[in-house]
Design a protein around this motif. Sequence first.
Motif, PDB file in Angstrom:
ATOM      1  N   MET A   1       0.829  -1.192   0.000  1.00 24.20           N
ATOM      2  CA  MET A   1       0.000   0.000   0.000  1.00 24.20           C
ATOM      3  C   MET A   1       0.875   1.258   0.000  1.00 24.20           C
ATOM      4  O   MET A   1       0.518   2.253  -0.621  1.00 24.20           O
ATOM      5  CB  MET A   1      -0.937   0.001   1.202  1.00 24.20           C
ATOM      6  N   ALA A   2       2.020   1.206   0.684  1.00 22.10           N
ATOM      7  CA  ALA A   2       2.921   2.362   0.709  1.00 22.10           C
ATOM      8  C   ALA A   2       3.395   2.710  -0.702  1.00 22.10           C
ATOM      9  O   ALA A   2       3.451   3.888  -1.065  1.00 22.10           O
ATOM     10  CB  ALA A   2       4.112   2.092   1.634  1.00 22.10           C
ATOM     11  N   ALA A   3       3.702   1.692  -1.499  1.00 23.03           N
ATOM     12  CA  ALA A   3       4.128   1.933  -2.882  1.00 23.03           C
ATOM     13  C   ALA A   3       3.011   2.576  -3.694  1.00 23.03           C
ATOM     14  O   ALA A   3       3.265   3.488  -4.499  1.00 23.03           O
ATOM     15  CB  ALA A   3       4.575   0.624  -3.526  1.00 23.03           C
ATOM     16  N   GLU A   4       1.763   2.146  -3.462  1.00 27.12           N
ATOM     17  CA  GLU A   4       0.626   2.740  -4.160  1.00 27.12           C
ATOM     18  C   GLU A   4       0.465   4.215  -3.780  1.00 27.12           C
ATOM     19  O   GLU A   4       0.169   5.049  -4.640  1.00 27.12           O
ATOM     20  CB  GLU A   4      -0.665   2.011  -3.807  1.00 27.12           C
ATOM     21  N   VAL A   5       0.631   4.522  -2.507  1.00 29.03           N
ATOM     22  CA  VAL A   5       0.531   5.910  -2.037  1.00 29.03           C
ATOM     23  C   VAL A   5       1.596   6.762  -2.711  1.00 29.03           C
ATOM     24  O   VAL A   5       1.307   7.856  -3.222  1.00 29.03           O
ATOM     25  CB  VAL A   5       0.655   5.975  -0.498  1.00 29.03           C
ATOM     26  N   LEU A   6       2.823   6.277  -2.729  1.00 29.38           N
ATOM     27  CA  LEU A   6       3.916   7.035  -3.346  1.00 29.38           C
ATOM     28  C   LEU A   6       3.682   7.220  -4.840  1.00 29.38           C
ATOM     29  O   LEU A   6       3.928   8.301  -5.384  1.00 29.38           O
ATOM     30  CB  LEU A   6       5.253   6.348  -3.085  1.00 29.38           C
ATOM     31  N   ASP A   7       3.197   6.180  -5.505  1.00 26.27           N
ATOM     32  CA  ASP A   7       2.894   6.295  -6.943  1.00 26.27           C
ATOM     33  C   ASP A   7       1.799   7.325  -7.205  1.00 26.27           C
ATOM     34  O   ASP A   7       1.889   8.109  -8.155  1.00 26.27           O
ATOM     35  CB  ASP A   7       2.481   4.939  -7.523  1.00 26.27           C
ATOM     36  N   ALA A   8       0.774   7.333  -6.358  1.00 21.94           N
ATOM     37  CA  ALA A   8      -0.321   8.301  -6.523  1.00 21.94           C
ATOM     38  C   ALA A   8       0.192   9.723  -6.321  1.00 21.94           C
ATOM     39  O   ALA A   8      -0.191  10.641  -7.065  1.00 21.94           O
ATOM     40  CB  ALA A   8      -1.451   7.997  -5.551  1.00 21.94           C
ATOM     41  N   ALA A   9       1.059   9.923  -5.338  1.00 21.14           N
ATOM     42  CA  ALA A   9       1.632  11.256  -5.106  1.00 21.14           C
ATOM     43  C   ALA A   9       2.549  11.652  -6.262  1.00 21.14           C
ATOM     44  O   ALA A   9       2.535  12.809  -6.705  1.00 21.14           O
ATOM     45  CB  ALA A   9       2.387  11.279  -3.785  1.00 21.14           C
ATOM     46  N   ARG A  10       3.325  10.708  -6.735  1.00 20.68           N
ATOM     47  CA  ARG A  10       4.221  10.976  -7.868  1.00 20.68           C
ATOM     48  C   ARG A  10       3.402  11.388  -9.090  1.00 20.68           C
ATOM     49  O   ARG A  10       3.751  12.348  -9.785  1.00 20.68           O
ATOM     50  CB  ARG A  10       5.062   9.734  -8.166  1.00 20.68           C
ATOM     51  N   HIS A  11       2.304  10.687  -9.316  1.00 23.75           N
ATOM     52  CA  HIS A  11       1.426  11.000 -10.441  1.00 23.75           C
ATOM     53  C   HIS A  11       0.867  12.417 -10.330  1.00 23.75           C
ATOM     54  O   HIS A  11       0.738  13.119 -11.335  1.00 23.75           O
ATOM     55  CB  HIS A  11       0.289   9.976 -10.514  1.00 23.75           C
ATOM     56  N   ARG A  12       0.551  12.840  -9.109  1.00 27.15           N
ATOM     57  CA  ARG A  12       0.019  14.190  -8.889  1.00 27.15           C
ATOM     58  C   ARG A  12       1.116  15.242  -8.762  1.00 27.15           C
ATOM     59  O   ARG A  12       0.833  16.421  -8.594  1.00 27.15           O
ATOM     60  CB  ARG A  12      -0.862  14.204  -7.640  1.00 27.15           C
ATOM     61  N   LYS A  13       2.377  14.777  -8.774  1.00 27.68           N
ATOM     62  CA  LYS A  13       3.549  15.670  -8.678  1.00 27.68           C
ATOM     63  C   LYS A  13       3.559  16.464  -7.371  1.00 27.68           C
ATOM     64  O   LYS A  13       3.805  17.675  -7.360  1.00 27.68           O
ATOM     65  CB  LYS A  13       3.616  16.607  -9.885  1.00 27.68           C
ATOM     66  N   ILE A  14       3.280  15.753  -6.267  1.00 28.36           N
ATOM     67  CA  ILE A  14       3.321  16.388  -4.954  1.00 28.36           C
ATOM     68  C   ILE A  14       4.150  15.545  -3.995  1.00 28.36           C
ATOM     69  O   ILE A  14       4.375  14.357  -4.217  1.00 28.36           O
ATOM     70  CB  ILE A  14       1.913  16.611  -4.361  1.00 28.36           C
ATOM     71  N   ARG A  15       4.585  16.211  -2.932  1.00 31.42           N
ATOM     72  CA  ARG A  15       5.306  15.525  -1.856  1.00 31.42           C
ATOM     73  C   ARG A  15       4.339  15.234  -0.712  1.00 31.42           C
ATOM     74  O   ARG A  15       3.278  15.852  -0.600  1.00 31.42           O
ATOM     75  CB  ARG A  15       6.476  16.381  -1.372  1.00 31.42           C
ATOM     76  N   LEU A  16       4.755  14.310   0.161  1.00 30.01           N
ATOM     77  CA  LEU A  16       3.950  13.886   1.300  1.00 30.01           C
ATOM     78  C   LEU A  16       4.662  14.156   2.611  1.00 30.01           C
ATOM     79  O   LEU A  16       5.895  14.194   2.651  1.00 30.01           O
ATOM     80  CB  LEU A  16       3.675  12.376   1.208  1.00 30.01           C
ATOM     81  N   ALA A  17       3.875  14.296   3.677  1.00 37.20           N
ATOM     82  CA  ALA A  17       4.420  14.433   5.029  1.00 37.20           C
ATOM     83  C   ALA A  17       3.461  13.759   5.997  1.00 37.20           C
ATOM     84  O   ALA A  17       2.262  13.642   5.718  1.00 37.20           O
ATOM     85  CB  ALA A  17       4.611  15.907   5.387  1.00 37.20           C
ATOM     86  N   ALA A  18       4.000  13.320   7.148  1.00 38.12           N
ATOM     87  CA  ALA A  18       3.181  12.618   8.143  1.00 38.12           C
ATOM     88  C   ALA A  18       3.437  13.188   9.531  1.00 38.12           C
ATOM     89  O   ALA A  18       4.568  13.541   9.865  1.00 38.12           O
ATOM     90  CB  ALA A  18       3.509  11.123   8.134  1.00 38.12           C
ATOM     91  N   ALA A  19       2.372  13.256  10.327  1.00 36.79           N
ATOM     92  CA  ALA A  19       2.453  13.618  11.748  1.00 36.79           C
ATOM     93  C   ALA A  19       1.861  12.442  12.514  1.00 36.79           C
ATOM     94  O   ALA A  19       0.691  12.113  12.333  1.00 36.79           O
ATOM     95  CB  ALA A  19       1.685  14.901  12.036  1.00 36.79           C
ATOM     96  N   GLU A  20       2.681  11.811  13.354  1.00 39.58           N
ATOM     97  CA  GLU A  20       2.261  10.586  14.023  1.00 39.58           C
ATOM     98  C   GLU A  20       2.413  10.691  15.529  1.00 39.58           C
ATOM     99  O   GLU A  20       3.395  11.216  16.019  1.00 39.58           O
ATOM    100  CB  GLU A  20       3.102   9.413  13.532  1.00 39.58           C
ATOM    101  N   THR A  21       1.443  10.134  16.229  1.00 41.29           N
ATOM    102  CA  THR A  21       1.556   9.991  17.677  1.00 41.29           C
ATOM    103  C   THR A  21       1.587   8.502  17.987  1.00 41.29           C
ATOM    104  O   THR A  21       2.645   7.922  18.182  1.00 41.29           O
ATOM    105  CB  THR A  21       0.411  10.709  18.419  1.00 41.29           C
ATOM    106  N   VAL A  22       0.463   7.857  17.967  1.00 38.97           N
ATOM    107  CA  VAL A  22       0.336   6.462  18.377  1.00 38.97           C
ATOM    108  C   VAL A  22       1.215   5.519  17.555  1.00 38.97           C
ATOM    109  O   VAL A  22       1.670   4.499  18.061  1.00 38.97           O
ATOM    110  CB  VAL A  22      -1.146   6.033  18.345  1.00 38.97           C
ATOM    111  N   THR A  23       1.484   5.824  16.318  1.00 37.88           N
ATOM    112  CA  THR A  23       2.277   4.952  15.454  1.00 37.88           C
ATOM    113  C   THR A  23       3.769   5.248  15.511  1.00 37.88           C
ATOM    114  O   THR A  23       4.558   4.514  14.924  1.00 37.88           O
ATOM    115  CB  THR A  23       1.784   5.032  13.999  1.00 37.88           C
ATOM    116  N   SER A  24       4.165   6.282  16.197  1.00 38.65           N
ATOM    117  CA  SER A  24       5.578   6.573  16.485  1.00 38.65           C
ATOM    118  C   SER A  24       6.512   6.508  15.278  1.00 38.65           C
ATOM    119  O   SER A  24       7.636   6.053  15.389  1.00 38.65           O
ATOM    120  CB  SER A  24       6.110   5.622  17.551  1.00 38.65           C
ATOM    121  N   GLY A  25       6.041   6.910  14.123  1.00 42.62           N
ATOM    122  CA  GLY A  25       6.901   6.930  12.943  1.00 42.62           C
ATOM    123  C   GLY A  25       6.739   5.723  12.032  1.00 42.62           C
ATOM    124  O   GLY A  25       7.422   5.631  11.007  1.00 42.62           O
TER     125      GLY A  25
END
Length: 155
Positions: A1-25
């Motif tokens: 699923m992570a690869a699909e997310v990155l491909d979708a962002a690449r297709h839209r030509k945008i970068r991603l960022a995450a803010a996590e608490t419970v998942t600790s990164g």
Amino acid sequence: MAAEVLDAARHRKIRLAAAETVTSGLVSACLTSVSGASEIFERGYVLYHSSAKATGLDVPEAVSAAHGAVSTEVTRGLALGLLDHSGAGATVAITGYAGPGGGNAINPVGTIFVAAAGRDGTLIEERHVFAGSRDNVRLEAVRAALGLLLRLLSA
């Protein structure tokens, strides 16, 4: 699923960022485990202490005081705040109670809040309650966060 997310962002030509608490990164780790992620994944924040959850990324203390550090409102604030603190075109934020402690009558252990925000004004939010061990709750939370981000990017 992570690869699909990155491909979708690449297709839209945008970068991603995450803010996590419970998942600790763990969301950030999943995304960056994919080869080529450095082109798309910009940054991740781990806000673990309750004070960091409450005020991280410019979430007003009053929001946490009114709704709790683990809430839709704080998670939304983290996702939107991350847009202001990055060059990302889409963000994901996650808070929750993995257990064995924490939680309350309204949001028991296993409750996870996820929000994904786009620079175009799109905002998607979900609340989940996962069963099982602390590790299971955290892994299900990662899956939920990646799924929500994929929905946002595919809209």
